[in-house]
Design an enzyme around this catalytic site. Structure first.
Site, PDB file in Angstrom:
ATOM      1  N   GLN A  96      42.743  88.130  44.494  1.00  0.00           N
ATOM      2  CA  GLN A  96      41.529  88.514  43.747  1.00  0.00           C
ATOM      3  C   GLN A  96      41.127  89.950  44.067  1.00  0.00           C
ATOM      4  O   GLN A  96      40.996  90.311  45.237  1.00  0.00           O
ATOM      5  CB  GLN A  96      40.377  87.570  44.083  1.00  0.00           C
ATOM      6  N   CYS A 126      30.613  88.671  42.097  1.00  0.00           N
ATOM      7  CA  CYS A 126      29.952  88.763  43.407  1.00  0.00           C
ATOM      8  C   CYS A 126      28.530  89.327  43.279  1.00  0.00           C
ATOM      9  O   CYS A 126      28.324  90.408  42.715  1.00  0.00           O
ATOM     10  CB  CYS A 126      30.789  89.641  44.337  1.00  0.00           C
TER      11      CYS A 126
HETATM   12  C1  LIG Z   1      30.387  82.760  51.842  1.00  0.00           C
HETATM   13  C2  LIG Z   1      30.809  82.826  50.424  1.00  0.00           C
HETATM   14  C3  LIG Z   1      31.800  83.742  50.066  1.00  0.00           C
HETATM   15  C4  LIG Z   1      32.235  83.832  48.752  1.00  0.00           C
HETATM   16  N1  LIG Z   1      33.235  84.709  48.445  1.00  0.00           N
HETATM   17  C5  LIG Z   1      33.755  84.722  47.193  1.00  0.00           C
HETATM   18  C6  LIG Z   1      34.866  85.555  46.878  1.00  0.00           C
HETATM   19  O1  LIG Z   1      35.376  86.314  47.708  1.00  0.00           O
HETATM   20  N2  LIG Z   1      35.371  85.497  45.612  1.00  0.00           N
HETATM   21  C7  LIG Z   1      34.822  84.657  44.650  1.00  0.00           C
HETATM   22  O2  LIG Z   1      35.314  84.616  43.524  1.00  0.00           O
HETATM   23  N3  LIG Z   1      33.760  83.884  44.917  1.00  0.00           N
HETATM   24  C8  LIG Z   1      33.223  83.885  46.161  1.00  0.00           C
HETATM   25  N4  LIG Z   1      32.180  83.049  46.456  1.00  0.00           N
HETATM   26  C9  LIG Z   1      31.634  82.166  45.397  1.00  0.00           C
HETATM   27  C10 LIG Z   1      32.318  80.792  45.440  1.00  0.00           C
HETATM   28  O3  LIG Z   1      33.696  80.875  45.221  1.00  0.00           O
HETATM   29  C11 LIG Z   1      31.710  79.807  44.416  1.00  0.00           C
HETATM   30  O4  LIG Z   1      31.874  80.318  43.114  1.00  0.00           O
HETATM   31  C12 LIG Z   1      30.239  79.560  44.695  1.00  0.00           C
HETATM   32  O5  LIG Z   1      30.028  79.298  46.069  1.00  0.00           O
HETATM   33  C13 LIG Z   1      29.696  78.384  43.867  1.00  0.00           C
HETATM   34  O6  LIG Z   1      30.349  77.194  44.199  1.00  0.00           O
HETATM   35  P1  LIG Z   1      29.700  76.090  45.208  1.00  0.00           P
HETATM   36  O7  LIG Z   1      28.232  75.992  44.826  1.00  0.00           O
HETATM   37  O8  LIG Z   1      30.473  74.823  44.878  1.00  0.00           O
HETATM   38  O9  LIG Z   1      29.897  76.605  46.593  1.00  0.00           O
HETATM   39  C14 LIG Z   1      31.678  82.983  47.753  1.00  0.00           C
HETATM   40  C15 LIG Z   1      30.684  82.069  48.108  1.00  0.00           C
HETATM   41  C16 LIG Z   1      30.253  81.982  49.428  1.00  0.00           C
HETATM   42  C17 LIG Z   1      29.187  80.983  49.781  1.00  0.00           C
END
Ligand SMILES: Cc1cc2nc3c(=O)[nH]c(=O)nc-3n(C[C@H](O)[C@H](O)[C@H](O)COP(=O)(O)O)c2cc1C
Length: 380
Positions: A96, A126
């Site tokens: 990514q 992000c």
């Molecule tokens: C600590 C953290 C780091 C994340 N880093 C990325 C990332 O590097 N790339 C990305 O596409 N999404 C990133 N996300 C977003 C997650 O992939 C995801 O889309 C988001 O947490 C929503 O899903 P969830 O509610 O099931 O956790 C991050 C989320 C968190 C909490």
């Protein structure tokens, strides 16, 4: 352990590892047909090769790296070390990229492909302040012209599968909704292989609930595009509910997989119509923790692995019947010897595990990751 497979090898691996799940609609990302409609999400500070491999061994068919800054890939900083670590079992895998300048994004994509990544994924999602301030990540949802320039520049150098991670909009305005449509429509026109949509706006960050209804409407509007749904998938049951209620082709498992790689095997079982699995036993948890640590040592060396694994161990602790004590023990880890002593103390007698009651809070995870400072140099 490092090595590069050809696309046909990956398809063979994917098809034989778990068997194509009859209950699921086929889930394809370009040439790759996934054995189960789920993926290990990109997670800054977490979804390194170690986390991805541990998840794959428990039924995860596909994974994405954390967001890597294009400039770091080009100039060979911290992100470069990470991206260079690919191993035979970590395929198919998406690298990514995050950035703001079309030619730099394209150059970074080319480098990742040459390094053996199978899929290039663009991060337009992000919400971190510093990332937004540098016109990267979720910012691009407010500037569709620039977003489209980036998409075209990267498309021009990526002949194979290209995908994107985005949020449902920058904010709740009608202009933001139009921007989403323009960007998504362009991805269709440029034949992106898959899109992952987080059902929150960028402005929301992690507050409120993810809008799964939005995912359903996107899938209905673009039935030919492989769509991964993201947001509030904390358990295997959540993943099944999202899959069936929205019609997405696959589920992007993020916070729910931190410290719980067994979520993938449980999801596959539920999708196959089998009853819910018991939580992983203490010995299964110990094996997962040992594997994770050993892989982290391969990437970071022993000292840094111990620091990295401290924050991972505390997430695993929620599956242990003495979760609070285990949490306190892991948080103090400073070395491999220390890590081993926690395993000896809490994981040397087998017994039933506990269903993970709570998932890690996003703000805590970002704190652990120092995401704000990562955003400067390496990842979102
Ligand atoms: C600590 C953290 C780091 C994340 N880093 C990325 C990332 O590097 N790339 C990305 O596409 N999404 C990133 N996300 C977003 C997650 O992939 C995801 O889309 C988001 O947490 C929503 O899903 P969830 O509610 O099931 O956790 C991050 C989320 C968190 C909490």
């Amino acid at each position: 352990m490092t090595g590069v497979l050809t696309p046909s090898d990956y398809i063979a691996v994917a098809a034989t590892s778990a068997g194509i799940n009859a209950a699921a609609r086929p889930c394809r990302i370009g040439p790759f047909q996934l054995a189960s409609p789920a993926m290990q999400a990109g997670l800054a500070g977490y979804s390194d090769m170690a986390m991805r491999v541990v998840a794959r061994r428990r039924g995860c068919p596909y994974a994405v790296t954390e967001a890597l800054l294009d400039r770091v890939i080009i100039t060979g900083g911290r992100g470069r070390e990470k991206r260079s670590i690919l191993c035979l079992t970590d395929h198919p895998v998406a690298g990514q990229i995050m950035g703001s300048e079309p030619q730099e994004m394209a150059q970074a994509a080319r480098i990742l492909l040459e390094s053996g990544f199978d899929v290039i994924d663009l991060n337009f999602a992000c919400p971190v302040k510093k990332v937004m301030g540098r016109c990267r990540g979720g910012y691009l949802l407010s500037d569709p012209d620039e977003a489209i320039r980036i998409m075209r520049a990267v498309r021009a150098v990526v002949p194979g599968p290209l995908t994107m991670k985005l949020r449902r909009a920058l904010d709740e305005s009608s202009e933001a909704a139009e921007n989403f449509d323009r960007i998504f429509g362009e991805a269709v026109a440029l034949e992106f292989a898959a899109m992952a949509v987080h059902g929150r706006t960028v402005e929301q960050k992690y507050t409120g609930k993810a809008d799964w209804e939005f995912l359903r409407t996107v899938k209905a509007r673009y039935p030919g595009m492989t769509l991964f749904g993201s947001g509030d998938v904390f358990t295997a049951q959540d993943a099944v509910r999202m899959y069936h209620s929205t019609g997405v082709d696959g589920v992007w498992i993020a916070r729910g997989a931190i410290g719980n790689p067994w979520i993938f095997r449980e999801f596959a079982a539920l999708m196959a119509g089998r009853p819910a699995l018991d939580p992983p036993t203490i010995y299964e948890q110990r094996d997962g923790l040992m594997e994770h640590f050993a892989l982290a040592v391969e990437i970071y060396g022993e000292e840094q692995a111990a620091r990295q694994m401290r924050k991972i161990g505390i997430k695993y602790s929620r599956l242990h019947p003495q979760g609070a004590d285990v949490w306190r023990a892991f948080i103090a880890v400073k070395s491999q010897a220390h890590w081993d002593s926690v395993l000896d103390r809490y994981y040397s007698c087998d017994g039933p595990g506990r269903a993970g009651e709570s998932v890690p809070d996003a703000q805590d995870l970002y704190k652990d990751t120092s995401c704000e400072s990562h955003a400067e140099s390496t990842a979102c």
